[in-house]
Design an enzyme around this catalytic site. Structure first.
Site, PDB file in Angstrom:
ATOM      1  N   CYS A  72     -57.795  -7.682  42.292  1.00 48.42           N
ATOM      2  CA  CYS A  72     -59.089  -7.422  42.932  1.00 48.42           C
ATOM      3  C   CYS A  72     -59.803  -6.198  42.391  1.00 48.42           C
ATOM      4  CB  CYS A  72     -58.916  -7.300  44.437  1.00 48.42           C
ATOM      5  SG  CYS A  72     -58.171  -5.750  44.944  1.00 48.42           S
TER       6      CYS A  72
ATOM      7  N   LYS B  66     -16.431 -22.999  25.586  1.00 47.29           N
ATOM      8  CA  LYS B  66     -17.148 -21.838  26.129  1.00 47.29           C
ATOM      9  C   LYS B  66     -18.125 -22.242  27.233  1.00 47.29           C
ATOM     10  CE  LYS B  66     -17.361 -18.112  23.777  1.00 47.29           C
ATOM     11  NZ  LYS B  66     -17.418 -17.717  22.397  1.00 47.29           N
TER      12      LYS B  66
ATOM     13  N   ASP C  21     -22.483 -16.313  17.463  1.00 44.78           N
ATOM     14  CA  ASP C  21     -21.930 -17.650  17.189  1.00 44.78           C
ATOM     15  C   ASP C  21     -22.894 -18.462  16.334  1.00 44.78           C
ATOM     16  OD1 ASP C  21     -19.664 -17.099  18.622  1.00 44.78           O
ATOM     17  OD2 ASP C  21     -20.370 -18.053  20.473  1.00 44.78           O
TER      18      ASP C  21
ATOM     19  N   GLU D   8      -6.232 -22.809  30.348  1.00 46.82           N
ATOM     20  CA  GLU D   8      -6.205 -21.432  30.864  1.00 46.82           C
ATOM     21  C   GLU D   8      -7.616 -20.868  30.771  1.00 46.82           C
ATOM     22  OE1 GLU D   8      -3.444 -18.802  28.611  1.00 46.82           O
ATOM     23  OE2 GLU D   8      -2.772 -20.730  27.842  1.00 46.82           O
TER      24      GLU D   8
ATOM     25  N   LYS E 106     -10.423 -18.355  29.436  1.00 41.19           N
ATOM     26  CA  LYS E 106     -10.562 -17.568  28.213  1.00 41.19           C
ATOM     27  C   LYS E 106     -11.008 -16.176  28.649  1.00 41.19           C
ATOM     28  CE  LYS E 106     -12.490 -17.494  23.593  1.00 41.19           C
ATOM     29  NZ  LYS E 106     -12.792 -16.069  23.558  1.00 41.19           N
TER      30      LYS E 106
ATOM     31  N   ASP F  92     -23.163 -12.732  22.252  1.00 42.78           N
ATOM     32  CA  ASP F  92     -22.135 -13.595  21.663  1.00 42.78           C
ATOM     33  C   ASP F  92     -22.763 -14.882  21.135  1.00 42.78           C
ATOM     34  OD1 ASP F  92     -20.430 -11.682  22.399  1.00 42.78           O
ATOM     35  OD2 ASP F  92     -19.343 -12.843  23.914  1.00 42.78           O
TER      36      ASP F  92
HETATM   37  S1  IVH Z   1      -4.840 -18.214  22.467  1.00 40.50           S
HETATM   38  C1  IVH Z   1      -3.647 -18.863  18.154  1.00 40.50           C
HETATM   39  N1  IVH Z   1      -5.554 -18.018  24.969  1.00 40.50           N
HETATM   40  O1  IVH Z   1      -9.954 -15.478  22.511  1.00 40.50           O
HETATM   41  C2  IVH Z   1      -4.350 -18.862  19.445  1.00 40.50           C
HETATM   42  N2  IVH Z   1      -6.702 -16.753  23.362  1.00 40.50           N
HETATM   43  O2  IVH Z   1     -11.923 -16.327  20.575  1.00 40.50           O
HETATM   44  C3  IVH Z   1      -4.667 -17.518  19.888  1.00 40.50           C
HETATM   45  N3  IVH Z   1      -8.447 -15.310  24.304  1.00 40.50           N
HETATM   46  O3  IVH Z   1      -8.320 -14.171  19.730  1.00 40.50           O
HETATM   47  C4  IVH Z   1      -5.453 -17.371  21.074  1.00 40.50           C
HETATM   48  N4  IVH Z   1      -8.145 -15.867  26.383  1.00 40.50           N
HETATM   49  O4  IVH Z   1      -8.372 -12.795  21.930  1.00 40.50           O
HETATM   50  C5  IVH Z   1      -5.778 -17.624  23.716  1.00 40.50           C
HETATM   51  N5  IVH Z   1      -6.075 -17.897  27.240  1.00 40.50           N
HETATM   52  C6  IVH Z   1      -6.273 -17.505  25.974  1.00 40.50           C
HETATM   53  C7  IVH Z   1      -7.272 -16.574  25.659  1.00 40.50           C
HETATM   54  C8  IVH Z   1      -7.459 -16.215  24.333  1.00 40.50           C
HETATM   55  C9  IVH Z   1      -8.833 -15.110  25.565  1.00 40.50           C
HETATM   56  C10 IVH Z   1      -9.054 -14.629  23.139  1.00 40.50           C
HETATM   57  C11 IVH Z   1      -8.099 -14.164  22.103  1.00 40.50           C
HETATM   58  C12 IVH Z   1      -8.521 -14.910  20.871  1.00 40.50           C
HETATM   59  C13 IVH Z   1      -9.962 -15.130  21.155  1.00 40.50           C
HETATM   60  C14 IVH Z   1     -10.569 -16.218  20.320  1.00 40.50           C
END
Ligand code: IVH
Length: 690
Positions: free
Chosen positions: A422, A325, A43, A121, A123, A39
């Site tokens: 050795c 991240k 990125d 929250e 990710k 990733d």
């Molecule tokens: S909100 C418009 N909340 O991360 C906002 N996304 O890298 C939409 N993801 O496409 C996303 N955990 O698949 C949101 N707590 C979370 C998330 C989350 C994982 C994913 C999601 C998004 C991607 C972006």
């Protein structure tokens, strides 16, 4: 798609190349579920593209990967679904500075002097899914796809227990729930174990396994995969009944989703200021390893919906949210070399030297590969690009080779035939994963341990010569091998820092006393692999002399009780090393000796004879008599037969004597026994003083 023609402008050419590369990786990631970049690497490519586009906004096209979410829709067997509302991605922050830049933009747009409240929250590292509910009933489930069009995976999603088919509460007539499908670590491990048992390819991580599971043609397979779903957002919200407002904040939304029967993160939290945000980030990072599922950062969303609406969206992401991240736990690096390290027991451990890479919060340059089997199993070559993982405090490991990136000059890795330290032969016993240096006492890598073992109580029993002494003597170059111990003198020891006359004298005396030993102790002290006290005893009893042992073939060694092919191989190899023989010679020359060498069993005066003791003896007990007969090589038995050499009858001997007479077996009295036990002249002692 940007034109792939060669471009005279280098920035433009790089832009085209980047777009093509990102496209290819998107395809691998989203469609094949088999990414070849970490990733972090991905990125990095995206950032480079964004930087060029920031400098040349005129080059931005709507089909640039920077402007789109995920991958374009590729032909698949799943029906396309146009999302009622686009499914966006998130911008990333990788540092406090990037977080600060994000909040500065938010504050500026909202005209705020201080930070608005954020909903935090985890990710989730899974697969984004949109669930459509009509009149409270699940009607469709779709993947994110390119953000506009996804794939219809309704039948598969219906098998996920955590996704409600019908909703209990009040809802608008049509609305969409968005969230992430994930696979727990336990379910992932079970799935991979099943794949392995079935001889199928394993999944590289839970996210790919979740993606693969959702794209199964047969929902019964998906059903077995124990997928989990965390809800975190809304898509469409239409036809709400009067008085049914959309929740006013992200945290209220999560509570509402939970009330509708969805799983939402138990770690959700409001953060009122920068400190709270950073504290949340670090707390979740610390928790990461103990969670049941993978997360790769935390998501901060401006909590109030009104503020979200005021901020709006850019092409691919909302302005009101950011993914902060964690440092990547997986990174790609290249294997520069594989060295073999020699441990204290001679075990050779391959260590991969990789191009230093920042992973899991530290720079990793060396990775242990445990043994040659691991190298073969993972098919690691020098020159290979490999994915490196360091999760939490766990030691870094090479997860897998990226086969499509193997350079043509990649070299296979073979076990060295001689010890890199050795030069002694390397031995790998059949069936054992570990290869070892056979240098034993001689090998500097094994020396400290070998000397400690040599001096230990059950070996040469050199009183007081422990770890500290050995460390000191080695460090100051007073000894290198065990034989050097015997030439140590008091004046020499007095050159050591803070050394007193008494300690020096005590050590020299203890070493002197240690010269007097036995053959079994001496053999044990040599530190031959697999030769513990019992085996050393058995070898000494069988061969009687060092010379006989030196001359023994592997087959002959195996005739000794308790010596199997592995021990035989170790003993044989050890004694074949010229430097081990030199150390042994030096020890004998230095004056190590043993008396009454254990004679060869077959050469004992009473070997092959069987006696039966009966009646009461006057000078010694029957047990003592038996022990002395055994020491002379005889066996004793309780019953008389034609094989009995003689019956030794004391006072009041009964039936055994009668039976002997009947069988014609000689009957001896106590005087005859004493005669048998009379010592024969002692053979000359072995060793330097012999
Ligand atoms: S909100 C418009 N909340 O991360 C906002 N996304 O890298 C939409 N993801 O496409 C996303 N955990 O698949 C949101 N707590 C979370 C998330 C989350 C994982 C994913 C999601 C998004 C991607 C972006």
């Amino acid at each position: 798609m940007a034109p792939l023609l060669a471009d005279a402008n280098p920035a433009r050419a790089r832009l085209n190349a980047l777009r093509a590369e990102i496209e290819a990786h998107n395809f691998r990631y989203y469609v094949l579920a088999a990414p070849t970049l970490s990733d972090a690497e991905f990125d990095q490519l995206m950032r480079e593209l964004q930087q060029i586009e920031a400098q040349h906004p005129e080059w931005i096209t709507p089909d640039s990967p920077s402007q789109r979410v995920g991958s374009p829709t590729y032909t698949t067997s799943f029906a396309p679904v146009t999302h009622a509302k686009p499914m966006l991605s998130l911008d990333n922050a990788f540092s406090e500075a990037e977080w600060d830049a994000f909040t500065a933009r938010v504050q500026e747009r909202l005209g705020l002097a201080s930070l608005p409240e954020f909903a935090a929250e985890p990710k989730f590292d899974g697969l984004a899914i949109n669930l459509s509910y009509r009149e409270g009933v699940l009607v469709q489930a779709a993947t994110r796809g390119d953000g506009q069009t996804g794939e219809d995976v309704t039948s598969n999603v219906r098998t996920i227990a955590a996704i409600p088919e019908t909703l209990p509460g009040a809802w608008p007539s049509f609305f969409e729930v968005r969230g992430e499908v994930v696979l727990s670590h336990a379910a992932f491990a079970a799935l991979n174990a099943a794949c392995e048992a079935a001889g199928e390819k394993k999944f590289v991580n839970p996210r790919n396994a979740a993606a693969g599971s959702l794209r199964q043609k047969d929902p019964r397979i998906t059903a077995k995969r124990q997928l989990q779903f965390f809800a975190y957002g809304l898509g469409a919200w239409e036809g709400a009944r009067e008085g049914m407002a959309q929740p006013a904040s992200q945290l209220e939304l999560l509570d509402w989703l939970q009330a509708q029967g969805f799983l939402v993160s138990p770690h959700r939290q409001g953060c009122a200021n920068r400190d709270a945000v950073l504290a949340y980030y670090h707390a979740m990072h610390a928790r990461r390893a103990s969670l049941e599922y993978d997360i790769d950062g935390v998501v901060f969303k401006v909590n109030a919906r009104a503020a979200q609406e005021a901020l709006g969206f850019v092409a691919r992401a909302p302005r009101w949210a950011i993914a902060y991240k964690f440092p990547a736990e997986e990174a790609v690096s290249q294997v520069q070399a594989v060295d073999f390290q020699v441990g204290r027991t001679g075990a050779l451990t391959p260590v991969a030297r990789i191009t230093p890479v920042f992973v899991g919060g530290v720079t990793v340059a060396n990775i242990t590969l445990h043994n040659i089997d691991e190298i073969i199993r993972k098919d690691i070559h020098v020159g290979d690009f490999v994915s490196v993982r360091r999760a939490g405090d766990v030691i870094p490991e090479i997860v897998a080779v990226l086969p499509e990136r193997r350079p043509p000059d990649a070299r296979a890795i073979t076990l060295p035939s001689t010890c890199p330290v050795c030069g002694s032969a390397v031995l790998r016993v059949e069936g054992e994963a570990i290869a070892r240096c056979s240098g034993g006492l001689y090998c500097p890598a094994q020396r400290r341990w070998a000397i400690l073992h040599f001096a230990s109580r059950k070996a040469m029993n050199i009183d007081g010569l422990g770890e500290k002494w050995i460390e000191l003597l080695l460090e100051h170059g007073l000894i290198a091998h065990v034989d050097d111990l015997f030439s140590l003198s008091v004046p020499q020891l007095l050159t050591l820092p803070r050394m007193g006359e008494k300690s020096a004298q005590n050590l020299v005396d203890a070493i002197e006393a240690g010269k007097h030993t036995t053959l079994p102790r001496f053999l044990y002290a040599l530190g031959i692999r697999e030769v513990g006290e019992v085996t050393a005893n058995a070898l000494a009893n069988h061969f009687g002399t060092l010379e006989a042992l030196f001359a023994a073939s592997r087959e002959e060694l195996q005739t000794v009780p308790d010596v199997g092919p592995i021990v035989a191989q170790h003993v044989h190899a050890f004694l074949r090393q010229p430097h081990n023989r030199a150390v042994i010679d030096n020890l004998l020359k230095a004056g190590v000796y043993w008396e009454n060498p254990t004679p060869h069993a077959a050469d004992l005066p009473l070997s092959g004879r069987v006696y039966v003791l009966t009646g009461t003896l006057s000078g010694l007990t029957r047990e003592e008599a038996a022990a002395r007969l055994h020491a002379l090589g005889a066996k004793t038995s309780n019953s008389v037969s034609a094989k009995t050499t003689a019956v030794i009858a004391g006072e009041a001997a009964g039936s055994k004597r009668t039976k002997a007479e009947a069988l014609g077996v000689p009957v001896l009295d106590e005087a005859a026994l004493q005669h048998l036990l009379t010592p024969t002249p002692t053979p000359p002692p072995q060793g330097g003083r012999g």
